[in-house]
Design an enzyme around this catalytic site. Structure first.
Site, PDB file in Angstrom:
ATOM      1  N   ASN A  34       0.802  -1.220   0.000  1.00 30.05           N
ATOM      2  CA  ASN A  34       0.000   0.000   0.000  1.00 30.05           C
ATOM      3  C   ASN A  34       0.838   1.275   0.000  1.00 30.05           C
ATOM      4  O   ASN A  34       0.339   2.349  -0.329  1.00 30.05           O
ATOM      5  CB  ASN A  34      -0.941   0.017   1.214  1.00 30.05           C
ATOM      6  CG  ASN A  34      -0.235  -0.355   2.497  1.00 30.05           C
ATOM      7  OD1 ASN A  34       0.340  -1.434   2.616  1.00 30.05           O
ATOM      8  ND2 ASN A  34      -0.272   0.535   3.476  1.00 30.05           N
TER       9      ASN A  34
ATOM     10  N   GLN B 202      -4.956  -3.830  -2.151  1.00 34.32           N
ATOM     11  CA  GLN B 202      -4.468  -2.859  -3.134  1.00 34.32           C
ATOM     12  C   GLN B 202      -4.451  -3.419  -4.559  1.00 34.32           C
ATOM     13  O   GLN B 202      -4.434  -2.659  -5.522  1.00 34.32           O
ATOM     14  CB  GLN B 202      -3.046  -2.414  -2.764  1.00 34.32           C
ATOM     15  CG  GLN B 202      -2.954  -1.602  -1.491  1.00 34.32           C
ATOM     16  CD  GLN B 202      -3.534  -0.206  -1.624  1.00 34.32           C
ATOM     17  OE1 GLN B 202      -3.709   0.308  -2.728  1.00 34.32           O
ATOM     18  NE2 GLN B 202      -3.832   0.422  -0.503  1.00 34.32           N
TER      19      GLN B 202
ATOM     20  N   SER C 234     -11.258  -4.998  -0.618  1.00 38.09           N
ATOM     21  CA  SER C 234     -12.069  -3.913  -0.057  1.00 38.09           C
ATOM     22  C   SER C 234     -12.533  -2.986  -1.165  1.00 38.09           C
ATOM     23  O   SER C 234     -11.726  -2.526  -1.976  1.00 38.09           O
ATOM     24  CB  SER C 234     -11.251  -3.132   0.972  1.00 38.09           C
ATOM     25  OG  SER C 234     -12.047  -2.201   1.657  1.00 38.09           O
ATOM     26  N   ALA C 235     -13.830  -2.684  -1.198  1.00 42.24           N
ATOM     27  CA  ALA C 235     -14.434  -1.966  -2.330  1.00 42.24           C
ATOM     28  C   ALA C 235     -13.911  -0.553  -2.511  1.00 42.24           C
ATOM     29  O   ALA C 235     -13.812  -0.055  -3.638  1.00 42.24           O
ATOM     30  CB  ALA C 235     -15.955  -1.933  -2.168  1.00 42.24           C
TER      31      ALA C 235
ATOM     32  N   CYS D 243      -3.480   4.426   7.611  1.00 43.11           N
ATOM     33  CA  CYS D 243      -3.759   3.687   8.852  1.00 43.11           C
ATOM     34  C   CYS D 243      -2.698   3.905   9.911  1.00 43.11           C
ATOM     35  O   CYS D 243      -2.879   3.557  11.061  1.00 43.11           O
ATOM     36  CB  CYS D 243      -3.881   2.189   8.546  1.00 43.11           C
ATOM     37  SG  CYS D 243      -5.165   1.827   7.348  1.00 43.11           S
TER      38      CYS D 243
END
Length: 393
Positions: free
Chosen positions: A151, A179, A199-200, A325
């Site tokens: 990421n 990713q 993850s959308a 994050c």
């Protein structure tokens, strides 16, 4: 002042077609999928239709797809769920030092519970050494979890080879592909992947919805207790609109993947070439060939990444100095340290992630802004002044 967004690895703008597909399931088609009346059955049908779309794109069976709240939940569910289920077989897990916190923190928690975790390193280009992976395997190894694409520096791992090593040793292989999905063609069977997280919001879908692929026959404990949704693996009333949005976003991403990737690769390469030409004392982080198409990570010596971001923000530009994050931490990126950067250079990194809505005009504005900002910040840096004095001796 318009906002110019270059942080697509952090999140993406939801596609208008995705929003349009979701709206009916936020308004008139609001039934609970667990209900037996028509309104509920309609919600159940669209969930299963969406599951089938996701499965088709990943080349797996619909009953191997579980919907979650996003990448972090998918990673937690896969890693903890598999670890607990196979504890009688062994307690050893292998991961890498550059994983997302959703994987690293999960592994650290398992260590507190008696599991043994080996954190393998990466080479200077951000890619793991397959020989080091093989050497880390023990008779009690039950799980290998290595991310598909990083990421921060965008590097792609040799997933097919990792999967083959795991398969040859009868070890389960999970990949955090948050990713990668939507940016790279992924065939879980061909790549020897046993479990995969996505993850959308990383591919122009909504936030708060993700999915987990687990190959049929692999055991994993449920992560959330309660009702019997998601084949008794994930309790809670399903996020119907989110599931519809995820499937639609995935469908759109793969409908013109090559064209999309070609466009953003050209913009990224143009950006990097211009920065290399116009700003001295920089370092490009990560492998330039095995890399996400829109990602660039550059360290600017003698500069703090936070100062760079604040000055870009004053010009309406959104970028990142690392993972969103971990943005609350004063420590340099664990990924940049893992590829061998010293602290003072790692602190001055800038991640620019180009997406499908970006234009060449925006990239030119970013380049001009960086030339001005870097020059200004270096003029204020005593370290830079000392360095130039030493250079001119």
């Amino acid at each position: 002042m318009n906002t110019i967004y270059f942080d697509n690895n952090a999140t993406t703008k939801t596609d208008e077609e995705v929003v349009k597909a979701m709206i009916p399931y936020l308004s008139e088609n609001y039934g609970n999928p667990s209900s037996i009346y028509k309104l509920g059955r309609e919600s159940r049908k669209i969930i299963e239709d969406s599951r089938e779309k996701v499965a088709q794109i990943l080349n797996c069976e619909p009953n191997e797809i579980y919907f979650t709240s996003g990448g972090s939940e998918s990673d937690n569910t896969a890693i903890k769920g598999i670890a607990y289920s196979y504890l009688k077989k062994g307690n050893h897990i292998i991961t890498s030092k550059i994983e997302h916190p959703a994987v690293l923190e999960t592994c650290k928690q398992l260590e507190k519970e008696g599991f043994e975790v080996t954190y393998i390193g990466v080479k200077e280009n951000g890619i793991i050494d397959l020989d080091e992976l093989k050497e880390a395997i023990k008779p009690q190894t039950i799980l290998i979890t290595i991310m598909y694409a990083n990421n921060e520096i965008g590097t792609l791992q040799p997933i097919k080879e990792i999967g083959k090593i795991a398969k040859d040793h009868n070890i389960i292989f999970h990949t955090d592909a948050v990713q990668a999905v939507g940016n790279i063609q992924i065939d879980v069977k061909n790549l020897n992947i046993d479990s995969l997280s996505l993850s959308a919001h990383k591919f122009y879908g909504p936030k708060g919805i993700g999915a987990l692929y687990v190959k049929k026959g692999i055991l994993f404990n449920k992560f959330i207790n309660g009702g019997h949704q998601e084949r008794n693996k994930r309790a809670g009333t399903e996020n119907v609109a989110g599931i519809v949005g995820l499937a639609k976003a995935l469908e759109l991403s793969y409908s013109n993947l090559e064209e999309h990737n070609n466009k953003i690769e050209k913009l990224r390469d143009y950006y990097i070439d211009q920065i290399k030409e116009r700003i001295p004392y920089i370092k490009i982080n990560g492998d330039m060939e095995k890399r996400l198409p829109g990602n660039s990570n550059i360290s600017f010596r003698f500069i703090e990444g936070e100062s760079l971001l604040l000055n870009l923000d004053l010009k309406g530009i959104c970028a990142s100095s690392g993972s969103a994050c971990t943005s609350g931490s004063l420590d340099p990126s664990h990924v940049l340290l893992a590829i061998g950067l010293p602290h003072e250079i790692a602190h001055g990194s800038l991640r620019v992630s180009i997406g499908k809505y970006n234009t060449k005009e925006e990239v030119d504005y970013l380049i001009e802004s960086l030339v001005e900002i870097v020059s200004k910040l270096r003029e204020m840096s005593p370290l830079y002044e000392k360095f130039i004095e030493e250079e001119n001796k």
